[in-house]
Design a protein around this motif. Structure first.
Motif, short mmCIF file in Angstrom:
data_model
loop_
_atom_site.label_atom_id
_atom_site.label_comp_id
_atom_site.label_asym_id
_atom_site.label_seq_id
_atom_site.Cartn_x
_atom_site.Cartn_y
_atom_site.Cartn_z
N ILE A 17 0.83 -1.21 0.00
CA ILE A 17 0.00 0.00 0.00
C ILE A 17 0.86 1.26 0.00
O ILE A 17 0.53 2.24 -0.66
N GLU B 156 -9.95 6.44 -3.25
CA GLU B 156 -9.55 5.05 -2.98
C GLU B 156 -10.55 4.38 -2.05
O GLU B 156 -11.33 5.04 -1.36
N SER B 157 -10.51 3.07 -2.02
CA SER B 157 -11.45 2.30 -1.21
C SER B 157 -11.19 2.47 0.28
O SER B 157 -10.08 2.84 0.69
N ILE B 158 -12.20 2.18 1.06
CA ILE B 158 -12.05 2.22 2.52
C ILE B 158 -10.96 1.24 2.95
O ILE B 158 -10.17 1.54 3.84
N GLU B 159 -10.90 0.10 2.29
CA GLU B 159 -9.88 -0.90 2.61
C GLU B 159 -8.47 -0.35 2.35
O GLU B 159 -7.57 -0.52 3.17
N SER B 160 -8.30 0.33 1.23
CA SER B 160 -6.99 0.92 0.91
C SER B 160 -6.61 1.99 1.91
O SER B 160 -5.46 2.07 2.34
N LYS B 161 -7.59 2.81 2.29
CA LYS B 161 -7.31 3.85 3.29
C LYS B 161 -6.90 3.22 4.62
O LYS B 161 -5.95 3.67 5.25
N ALA B 162 -7.60 2.17 5.02
CA ALA B 162 -7.28 1.50 6.28
C ALA B 162 -5.88 0.89 6.24
O ALA B 162 -5.12 0.98 7.21
N LYS B 163 -5.53 0.29 5.11
CA LYS B 163 -4.20 -0.30 4.97
C LYS B 163 -3.12 0.78 5.03
O LYS B 163 -2.08 0.60 5.66
N CYS C 69 -8.07 10.03 8.30
CA CYS C 69 -8.99 9.60 9.36
C CYS C 69 -10.17 10.55 9.58
O CYS C 69 -10.92 10.39 10.54
#
Length: 90
Positions: free
Chosen positions: A4, A35-42, A89
């Motif tokens: 990421i 970007e996706s929520i998953e990408s942001k979390a990563k 965030c």
């Protein structure tokens, strides 16, 4: 290196990123927006891991594949990462 981080810096801080963005934080805002929520979390996790390191020299982002040094915007690497995390965030 984290996939990421590699993606983030390669896609948003490529050689010509300043032609697309007025500041590094505008690039980060686009990442957060598109970007996706998953990408942001990563990315948040990977950046938090970076903050755990004692030494973050100015060329840290270059080593991660980005064409950017926070000192160009008057910041230390740690300070810049914290600001990026604040944007991600929101």
């Amino acid at each position: 290196m984290s996939e990421i981080l590699e993606y983030f810096f390669d896609a948003y801080f490529h050689q010509d990123w300043r032609e697309d963005y007025a500041s590094s934080f505008k690039a980060v805002e686009d990442f957060a927006k598109f970007e996706s929520i998953e990408s942001k979390a990563k990315l948040v996790g990977a950046l938090n891991d970076l903050l755990k390191k004692e030494d973050l020299p100015q060329n840290t982002i270059n080593k991660l594949g980005g064409n950017f040094k926070p000192e160009s915007e008057g910041m230390e690497v740690r300070e810049w990462i914290i600001r990026v995390l604040e944007i991600l965030c929101r």
